[in-house]
Design an enzyme around this catalytic site. Structure first.
Site, short mmCIF file in Angstrom:
data_model
loop_
_atom_site.label_atom_id
_atom_site.label_comp_id
_atom_site.label_asym_id
_atom_site.label_seq_id
_atom_site.Cartn_x
_atom_site.Cartn_y
_atom_site.Cartn_z
N SER A 51 0.81 -1.22 0.00
CA SER A 51 0.00 0.00 0.00
C SER A 51 0.85 1.28 0.00
O SER A 51 1.90 1.35 0.64
CB SER A 51 -0.88 -0.01 1.25
OG SER A 51 -1.52 1.23 1.39
N LEU A 52 0.34 2.28 -0.70
CA LEU A 52 0.97 3.61 -0.70
C LEU A 52 0.57 4.42 0.53
O LEU A 52 1.19 5.43 0.84
CB LEU A 52 0.50 4.39 -1.92
CG LEU A 52 1.20 4.22 -3.25
CD1 LEU A 52 0.55 5.10 -4.29
CD2 LEU A 52 2.68 4.56 -3.12
N SER A 53 -0.49 3.96 1.22
CA SER A 53 -1.06 4.77 2.31
C SER A 53 -0.06 5.11 3.41
O SER A 53 -0.05 6.25 3.89
CB SER A 53 -2.28 4.06 2.91
OG SER A 53 -3.27 3.94 1.93
N LYS A 102 -13.65 -4.15 4.24
CA LYS A 102 -14.52 -2.97 4.14
C LYS A 102 -15.97 -3.29 4.48
O LYS A 102 -16.67 -2.46 5.05
CB LYS A 102 -14.49 -2.41 2.71
CG LYS A 102 -13.26 -1.61 2.35
CD LYS A 102 -13.43 -1.06 0.93
CE LYS A 102 -12.26 -0.25 0.48
NZ LYS A 102 -12.44 0.32 -0.87
N ASP A 138 -14.20 6.74 -0.42
CA ASP A 138 -13.90 6.48 -1.84
C ASP A 138 -14.70 7.40 -2.77
O ASP A 138 -14.15 8.02 -3.68
CB ASP A 138 -14.21 5.02 -2.20
CG ASP A 138 -13.12 4.08 -1.71
OD1 ASP A 138 -11.96 4.52 -1.55
OD2 ASP A 138 -13.43 2.89 -1.48
N LYS A 189 -24.95 -9.27 -17.51
CA LYS A 189 -26.22 -9.90 -17.10
C LYS A 189 -25.94 -11.33 -16.64
O LYS A 189 -26.22 -12.29 -17.36
CB LYS A 189 -27.21 -9.87 -18.25
CG LYS A 189 -28.63 -9.83 -17.77
CD LYS A 189 -29.59 -9.33 -18.82
CE LYS A 189 -30.94 -9.03 -18.19
NZ LYS A 189 -31.91 -8.55 -19.15
N MET A 240 -6.24 -3.10 -16.94
CA MET A 240 -5.09 -3.30 -16.05
C MET A 240 -4.75 -4.80 -15.95
O MET A 240 -5.55 -5.66 -16.34
CB MET A 240 -5.38 -2.74 -14.67
CG MET A 240 -6.48 -3.43 -13.91
SD MET A 240 -6.81 -2.69 -12.29
CE MET A 240 -5.49 -3.41 -11.33
N TYR A 266 -5.27 3.22 -12.05
CA TYR A 266 -4.14 4.16 -12.05
C TYR A 266 -2.82 3.47 -12.41
O TYR A 266 -1.78 4.10 -12.47
CB TYR A 266 -4.02 4.92 -10.73
CG TYR A 266 -4.13 4.06 -9.50
CD1 TYR A 266 -3.00 3.41 -8.99
CD2 TYR A 266 -5.33 3.88 -8.84
CE1 TYR A 266 -3.09 2.62 -7.86
CE2 TYR A 266 -5.43 3.09 -7.72
CZ TYR A 266 -4.31 2.45 -7.23
OH TYR A 266 -4.39 1.66 -6.12
P1 NAP Z 1 -15.23 -5.06 -8.02
O1 NAP Z 1 -16.06 -4.81 -6.82
O2 NAP Z 1 -14.65 -6.43 -8.24
O3 NAP Z 1 -16.12 -4.69 -9.31
C1 NAP Z 1 -15.66 -4.87 -10.61
C2 NAP Z 1 -16.78 -4.64 -11.61
O4 NAP Z 1 -16.21 -4.80 -12.91
C3 NAP Z 1 -17.92 -5.64 -11.49
O5 NAP Z 1 -19.16 -4.98 -11.64
C4 NAP Z 1 -17.66 -6.58 -12.67
O6 NAP Z 1 -18.81 -7.08 -13.28
C5 NAP Z 1 -17.05 -5.64 -13.68
N1 NAP Z 1 -16.29 -6.39 -14.67
C6 NAP Z 1 -15.14 -7.08 -14.51
N2 NAP Z 1 -14.76 -7.65 -15.68
C7 NAP Z 1 -15.71 -7.30 -16.59
C8 NAP Z 1 -15.88 -7.57 -17.97
N3 NAP Z 1 -15.00 -8.31 -18.66
N4 NAP Z 1 -16.96 -7.05 -18.60
C9 NAP Z 1 -17.86 -6.29 -17.92
N5 NAP Z 1 -17.73 -6.00 -16.61
C10 NAP Z 1 -16.68 -6.49 -15.96
O7 NAP Z 1 -14.01 -4.06 -8.09
P2 NAP Z 1 -13.91 -2.56 -7.50
O8 NAP Z 1 -13.31 -2.60 -6.18
O9 NAP Z 1 -15.23 -1.91 -7.70
O10 NAP Z 1 -12.82 -1.93 -8.49
C11 NAP Z 1 -13.14 -1.64 -9.83
C12 NAP Z 1 -11.97 -0.91 -10.50
O11 NAP Z 1 -11.76 0.34 -9.85
C13 NAP Z 1 -10.63 -1.65 -10.41
O12 NAP Z 1 -9.93 -1.42 -11.60
C14 NAP Z 1 -9.95 -0.99 -9.25
O13 NAP Z 1 -8.54 -1.06 -9.35
C15 NAP Z 1 -10.42 0.45 -9.40
N6 NAP Z 1 -10.44 1.21 -8.15
C16 NAP Z 1 -9.77 2.38 -8.08
C17 NAP Z 1 -9.80 3.15 -6.95
C18 NAP Z 1 -9.06 4.48 -6.92
O14 NAP Z 1 -8.89 5.05 -5.83
N7 NAP Z 1 -8.64 4.99 -8.04
C19 NAP Z 1 -10.53 2.72 -5.82
C20 NAP Z 1 -11.22 1.52 -5.91
C21 NAP Z 1 -11.17 0.77 -7.08
P3 NAP Z 1 -19.76 -8.21 -12.66
O15 NAP Z 1 -20.50 -7.51 -11.56
O16 NAP Z 1 -20.62 -8.60 -13.77
O17 NAP Z 1 -18.84 -9.29 -12.17
#
Ligand code: NAP
Length: 317
Positions: A51-53, A102, A138, A189, A240, A266
């Site tokens: 973590s970067l935190s 979380k 977030d 879906k 990513m 990122y």
């Molecule tokens: P998560 O809870 O696992 O949710 C991922 C979502 O992506 C789910 O709805 C999933 O769909 C969908 N998905 C994955 N592969 C897919 C595909 N091939 N086609 C269509 N939909 C797809 O993950 P999360 O924690 O929300 O994180 C999501 C992204 O945000 C990640 O890249 C993470 O690194 C980034 N993030 C960034 C920050 C920041 O501070 N910048 C913070 C949190 C997260 P299904 O529901 O259908 O499985």
């Protein structure tokens, strides 16, 4: 400052941070970082070590003269309850949490903020004189990053989000609380579709925003939604890791130059989606801003100080 176009050149290095980005624990500069009164804050995650935190918060504590340190602890579902109780026992400032902590942590705190109640997950715990309060910074981080880096306010905007996981939910809740006109989420879906759809649409019922969940495969509807949206957010991991180089959008022609395109990813800094956005002249931003501002919000909750963002730049290079 965190857009894919303008990242760089804005921040200065902090002179008390050494080249390895670890904090100085000796008396260099005449002031010791650790004292008999030093408070502890931390990160409860598994894994926690990458973590970067810790670097971000320790740098902030030093710069603001806050007598505190931030450490990362390997905490999983088996020891989360005891770890959270230790916040009280050790009179810690509080902690940050990652998934799945979380959601589980909600059962172990005394009170939840409004956004945390709606999201059903907390990434920050604040110890208020022995009372543990759960927050989710977030979505707040996303909204602040948009205001500061993209100069765009969420109020009255329509946002299309690709994906409907944890990050999408935090953004949807905060956007709805900030008065977004509409949030439309695109989700595959599968067997969880209807449950997730009901769950997200409840956010709309509890706020003044319209929240809809649409089948990811419905490209015609997606094009219509994008034409009337001001923001597009990629909240999937497409772009990513093993999916680097891929775009979450079937066609780059779905984009238009009046659409702010935000990829929550990122690493890499510039995903395929952001490259496509830049090509058509749309403002494009990666997830660094959200990452930084969610941390800055937690920092403020613990210390009542504004995190000095101008000294954080090299952490994100
Ligand atoms: P998560 O809870 O696992 O949710 C991922 C979502 O992506 C789910 O709805 C999933 O769909 C969908 N998905 C994955 N592969 C897919 C595909 N091939 N086609 C269509 N939909 C797809 O993950 P999360 O924690 O929300 O994180 C999501 C992204 O945000 C990640 O890249 C993470 O690194 C980034 N993030 C960034 C920050 C920041 O501070 N910048 C913070 C949190 C997260 P299904 O529901 O259908 O499985």
């Amino acid at each position: 400052m965190f857009s894919t176009k303008t990242l760089g050149g804005f921040f200065i290095f902090h002179d008390k941070i050494n080249k390895q980005n670890s904090i100085t624990l000796d008396n260099q500069g005449g002031q010791s970082v650790i004292s008999g009164k030093t408070k502890l804050a931390g990160f409860f995650a598994n894994p926690a070590e990458h973590s970067l935190s810790p670097r971000m918060h320790n740098r902030g504590f030093q710069a603001c003269g806050v007598d505190a340190v931030y450490l990362a602890f390997e905490v999983d579902q088996t020891n989360l309850a005891r770890a959270i109780e230790s916040i009280r026992t050790l009179d810690m400032l509080g902690v940050n949490l990652s998934m799945p902590n979380k959601t589980t942590a909600i059962a172990y705190v005394d009170e939840l903020s409004q956004e945390a109640q709606l999201i059903g997950a907390i990434n920050t715990i604040v110890n208020q004189n022995g009372k543990l309060i759960g927050y989710n910074t977030d979505g707040i981080g996303f909204v602040k990053a948009m205001a500061e880096t993209a100069k765009i306010k969420i109020k009255d905007k329509k946002i299309t989000i690709l994906g409907a996981g944890g990050a999408a939910k935090a953004i949807t809740v905060q956007a709805a609380l900030e008065g977004a006109r509409e949030v439309v989420l695109y989700k595959r879906k599968n067997e969880r579709f209807l449950t997730v759809k009901r769950d997200f649409e409840k956010i709309g019922e509890q706020t003044d925003s319209i929240v809809r969940v649409v089948d990811y495969a419905d490209e015609e509807q997606l094009v219509r939604d994008l034409q009337t949206s001001e923001l597009l957010v990629n909240a999937t991991d497409i772009g990513m890791g093993t999916k680097e180089g891929q775009s979450p959008l079937a066609k780059a022609t779905f984009l238009h130059e009046n659409l702010f395109v935000i990829d929550l990813i990122y690493s890499p800094r510039k995903t395929q989606l952001l490259k496509e956005a830049e090509k058509i002249g749309a403002p494009a931003f990666n997830g660094l801003g959200m990452l930084l501002y969610q941390g800055a919000t937690a920092f403020h909750l613990w210390t009542n100080h504004e995190m000095p963002l101008d000294i954080m730049k090299d952490l994100f290079e």
